[in-house]
Each structure stands twice: as structure tokens, then as C-alpha cells.
Design an enzyme around this catalytic site. Sequence first.
Site, PDB file in Angstrom:
ATOM      1  N   HIS A   1      -8.105  -1.082   5.989  1.00 41.70           N
ATOM      2  CA  HIS A   1      -8.448  -2.257   6.389  1.00 41.70           C
ATOM      3  C   HIS A   1      -8.962  -3.070   5.528  1.00 41.70           C
ATOM      4  O   HIS A   1      -9.919  -2.912   4.632  1.00 41.70           O
ATOM      5  CB  HIS A   1      -9.350  -2.097   7.501  1.00 41.70           C
ATOM      6  CG  HIS A   1      -9.753  -3.254   8.357  1.00 41.70           C
ATOM      7  ND1 HIS A   1      -9.015  -4.074   9.367  1.00 41.70           N
ATOM      8  CD2 HIS A   1     -11.041  -3.778   8.282  1.00 41.70           C
ATOM      9  CE1 HIS A   1      -9.801  -4.905   9.574  1.00 41.70           C
ATOM     10  NE2 HIS A   1     -10.725  -5.101   8.999  1.00 41.70           N
TER      11      HIS A   1
ATOM     12  N   ASN B   1       0.737  -1.164   0.021  1.00 45.10           N
ATOM     13  CA  ASN B   1      -0.013  -0.003  -0.014  1.00 45.10           C
ATOM     14  C   ASN B   1       0.887   1.345   0.008  1.00 45.10           C
ATOM     15  O   ASN B   1       0.475   2.272  -0.649  1.00 45.10           O
ATOM     16  CB  ASN B   1      -1.039   0.037   1.161  1.00 45.10           C
ATOM     17  CG  ASN B   1      -2.084  -0.957   0.943  1.00 45.10           C
ATOM     18  OD1 ASN B   1      -3.086  -0.607   0.249  1.00 45.10           O
ATOM     19  ND2 ASN B   1      -2.191  -2.063   1.448  1.00 45.10           N
TER      20      ASN B   1
HETATM   21  C1  GAR Z   1      -3.108  -4.744   3.967  1.00 42.03           C
HETATM   22  O1  GAR Z   1      -3.818  -5.895   3.317  1.00 42.03           O
HETATM   23  C2  GAR Z   1      -3.949  -3.838   4.932  1.00 42.03           C
HETATM   24  O2  GAR Z   1      -5.148  -3.480   4.501  1.00 42.03           O
HETATM   25  C3  GAR Z   1      -3.671  -4.742   6.202  1.00 42.03           C
HETATM   26  O3  GAR Z   1      -2.301  -5.189   6.018  1.00 42.03           O
HETATM   27  C4  GAR Z   1      -2.052  -5.249   4.684  1.00 42.03           C
HETATM   28  C5  GAR Z   1      -0.412  -4.698   4.784  1.00 42.03           C
HETATM   29  O4  GAR Z   1      -0.079  -5.002   3.324  1.00 42.03           O
HETATM   30  N1  GAR Z   1      -4.214  -4.038   7.340  1.00 42.03           N
HETATM   31  C6  GAR Z   1      -4.548  -4.536   8.536  1.00 42.03           C
HETATM   32  O5  GAR Z   1      -4.888  -5.630   8.744  1.00 42.03           O
HETATM   33  C7  GAR Z   1      -4.817  -3.254   9.570  1.00 42.03           C
HETATM   34  N2  GAR Z   1      -5.805  -4.044  10.363  1.00 42.03           N
HETATM   35  P1  GAR Z   1       0.943  -4.196   2.796  1.00 42.03           P
HETATM   36  O6  GAR Z   1       2.138  -3.889   4.157  1.00 42.03           O
HETATM   37  O7  GAR Z   1       1.588  -4.786   1.607  1.00 42.03           O
HETATM   38  O8  GAR Z   1       0.468  -2.514   2.515  1.00 42.03           O
END
Ligand code: GAR
Length: 220
Positions: free
Chosen positions: A111, A16
Site C-alpha cells: 500500500h 511491483n
Molecule cells: C502501487 O503504488 C501500489 O502500492 C498501489 O498501486 C500501485 C500499483 O503499481 N496499491 C494500492 O493503492 C492498493 N491500495 P504497479 O502496478 O506499478 O505495481
Amino acid sequence: MERLALGVLISGRGSNLQALIDACADPTFPARIAVALSNRADAGGLDRAAAQGIPCAVVPHRDHPDREGFERAVDRVLRDAGVGLVCLAGFMRVLTPWFVGAWANRLINIHPSLLPAFPGLDTHRRALDAGVRFHGCTVHFVRADVDSGPIVVQAAVPVLPDDDEARLAARVLAAEHRCYPLAVRLVAEGRVRIVGGRAVVEGAAAPRGAALNPCDCASS
Ligand code: GAR
Ligand code: 4DW
């Protein structure tokens, strides 16, 4: 145009963060990343940011005896970088009411579910177990209660009959990478107001009608 300075907080992979980096690479995007910060030195996302010349910081939570000490160190980095909006992007430390108050309505999170459904962890497994036909992701303002707060943008994806956790997670993640830059743009353009505990978005188009799943199209 003064671009809104983002502080992006991560704990891991950073896909992200990468989506926000890509969005900010467009000179017409109304935000820029002032600093990427992780509580873990080994967060892969930091390498991506550093490779593109984005200032990076590591604030290990274990270096601090309590949450507030950790958060004061994070707060200092963000203020020194002139941050105007903090974006949690897979950041895994719960922020106390002190930090949430210090960044009131300038702190958002992504989220991997359609909140208020499936707060917490393991959202894709639980969506499959519940048999929902749509799943997705949510960008919301952060409140002291985790996974709550005014919703800015949501994206829905269908759950398909042969989905497993990995396939569903990949579909949601692709939606996250569209959702987060859109939410940041709306906030940066000053189009999001919080009214009565809800986020009101001005001047943004909304889809019309309903999506059905299963749909009434002929199969094959
Ligand atoms: C993402 O899927 C985000 O939505 C989630 O962690 C992942 C991070 O991925 N967040 C949560 O679960 C918050 N409760 P990334 O490091 O590749 O962005
Ligand atoms: C979230 C919620 C709980 C934990 C981790 C992440 C969701 C996003 C988020 C991060 N920080 C937040 C939020 C939020 O929605 N609202 C607030 N702060 N106020 C969680 O339980 N994390 C634990 C540690 C995990 C680890 O270090 O791997 C923890 O003890 O903080």
C-alpha cells in the site's frame, strides 16, 4: 532449497510485479513466481511477466456474476500453480472474507502510505494536503477490512518542499520496489510470525535512531 511459490495478483502497470520478477531472478532469492494473474486482460504487467516466461492468467471479474464466483476462479488458478504466498501488487478488487480466510496469513499487499495513515486511494495527494514530513509504503498481511492487517515492512521517504503528487509518488514507488522483495524474502525465510495481531520479524536488522525532516544540516 525449495523456493516459495508466489502468485502475484495485479490490475495494471505491474511495476511491483517487475520488482518481484527482478528479485526472483537471483537464484539465492528464496521465492519464485509461479503465476502472475490479472482481473484485466490489458494489464501492462502481464506483458512483462510473459516476456520473461512467467505463467500468466487472466480472470476477468466481469465474467462472474458475483465476487465469490470470481474469487473461486482465482483460487483455482493459484492452487493449480502450487502457490504458497499470494502477493497483491496493485490488485484492485476487494477480496471477500471467504478468499481472505482461504489464504489466511498467506496473503500480503503493498500500500502506498505508512499505514494506518492514509488508507484508501489518493494517498499521495492526501499526504501533501496533510503536510506530513514523511510518507512511504507498507507491506501488510491482508484482512477482510481493506488496508488493515499485520505490518511486515514499511519504508519512509521524506516529503520535500517542492514536491507535487507525481514527484512524491515516484519517490514512494522506488521505495515500494525495495520493500516488497524484502517482505517476500522475510516471509519466505520463515522469519515472520503473527503474534496477537501483529507481525513479528526475527533476525532482521532495524535502523537505529531518528530521521528528522527538516533536518538540522546546514542548507546548501
Ligand atoms: C502501487 O503504488 C501500489 O502500492 C498501489 O498501486 C500501485 C500499483 O503499481 N496499491 C494500492 O493503492 C492498493 N491500495 P504497479 O502496478 O506499478 O505495481
Ligand atoms: C484496495 C482496497 C479497495 C479497493 C481496491 C484495492 C487495496 C488492496 C486490496 C485489494 N483487495 C483487497 C485489498 C485489501 O486490502 N483487503 C482485501 N482485499 N480484503 C476497491 O474498492 N476496489 C473496487 C474496484 C475497483 C476496480 O475494479 O477498479 C471494488 O469494488 O472492489
